[in-house]
Design an enzyme around this catalytic site. Structure first.
Site, short mmCIF file in Angstrom:
data_model
loop_
_atom_site.label_atom_id
_atom_site.label_comp_id
_atom_site.label_asym_id
_atom_site.label_seq_id
_atom_site.Cartn_x
_atom_site.Cartn_y
_atom_site.Cartn_z
CE1 TYR A 1 6.62 -22.15 -6.70
CE2 TYR A 1 5.11 -23.14 -5.14
CZ TYR A 1 6.34 -22.61 -5.43
OH TYR A 1 7.30 -22.55 -4.45
CD GLU B 1 9.55 -11.58 0.41
OE1 GLU B 1 9.31 -10.55 -0.24
OE2 GLU B 1 9.37 -12.73 -0.04
CG LEU C 1 0.74 0.35 4.91
CD1 LEU C 1 0.58 -1.16 4.84
CD2 LEU C 1 0.58 0.86 6.33
CB ALA C 2 5.25 2.73 0.38
NE ARG C 3 1.84 7.97 -0.59
CZ ARG C 3 1.31 8.87 -1.39
NH1 ARG C 3 1.16 10.11 -0.98
NH2 ARG C 3 0.94 8.54 -2.60
CE LYS D 1 13.27 -22.48 -3.40
NZ LYS D 1 14.51 -21.69 -3.40
NE ARG E 1 -3.56 0.18 2.37
CZ ARG E 1 -4.08 0.76 3.44
NH1 ARG E 1 -3.92 0.22 4.64
NH2 ARG E 1 -4.74 1.88 3.34
#
Length: 193
Positions: A171, A138, A113-115, A178, A110
């Site tokens: 996948y 992550e 949130l990055a800001r 994995k 978002r």
């Protein structure tokens, strides 16, 4: 082509794309559907390892990872996990996602949130055709203040692209996949490369 909100709703209704629990239509906008944060986290423990040799022998790499990664940390609803500046943590989405062999998904963090300095996915934002499971996030706090992350808060958005046809190796059919059917904040399995 990227799916529109109408196409996402149709894909959820007819089971082409499965998101459990199914998001409300309010969580679907333009070309994406919101996903929320689950309650599981993993962090790097305090350690004295000078480095991890990512190209070393698999048993040594796995042993090093086992020494530095925490067990799963469960955060109950209503409580917070604090991500401090410069800290990396793994988390998991609240929702589980299943994609068919002819659709690829993309996870975006978002902007709000990055800001504040929060990176939701450091590099791995592709959700492969045939994916089934929760999505490991992550997190990295590149800001100046600790950030309180709470289970079920909206953390990002998924968008989807229909491919020209189904892939030959989805996948969920790959023997060397994995992270197949992951439901937890699974640590790196680079030692299986």
């Amino acid at each position: 082509m990227r799916l529109t909100d109408i196409e996402i709703e149709q894909a959820l209704d007819n089971g082409t794309i499965v998101i459990e629990p199914r998001p409300s239509n309010d969580a679907i906008s333009g070309v994406s559907v919101d996903v929320r944060l689950g309650g599981q986290f993993r962090v790097f423990k305090d350690h004295t390892a000078p480095f991890i040799d990512l190209s070393g022998p698999s048993p040594e790499v796995q042993a090093a990872l086992d020494r530095v990664m925490s067990e799963i940390i469960e955060i109950p609803d209503g409580e917070a996990f604090f991500l401090h500046p410069g800290e990396l943590a793994l988390a998991v989405t609240y929702e589980s996602v299943t994609l068919p062999a002819d659709i690829v998904g993309w996870l975006d963090g978002r902007s709000s949130l990055a800001r504040l300095g929060l990176m939701v996915h450091v590099t791995a934002h592709r959700i492969d055709p045939g994916w089934q499971g929760k999505i490991v996030l992550e997190f990295y706090n590149s800001g100046k203040l600790p950030l309180a992350l709470r289970p079920r808060m909206t953390i990002g958005a998924l968008n989807f692209e229909r491919l020209s046809g189904p892939v030959a190796r989805p996948y969920n059919k790959r023997k060397n996949a994995k992270y197949k059917d992951q439901q937890d904040a699974v640590a790196s399995r680079i030692s299986q490369d």
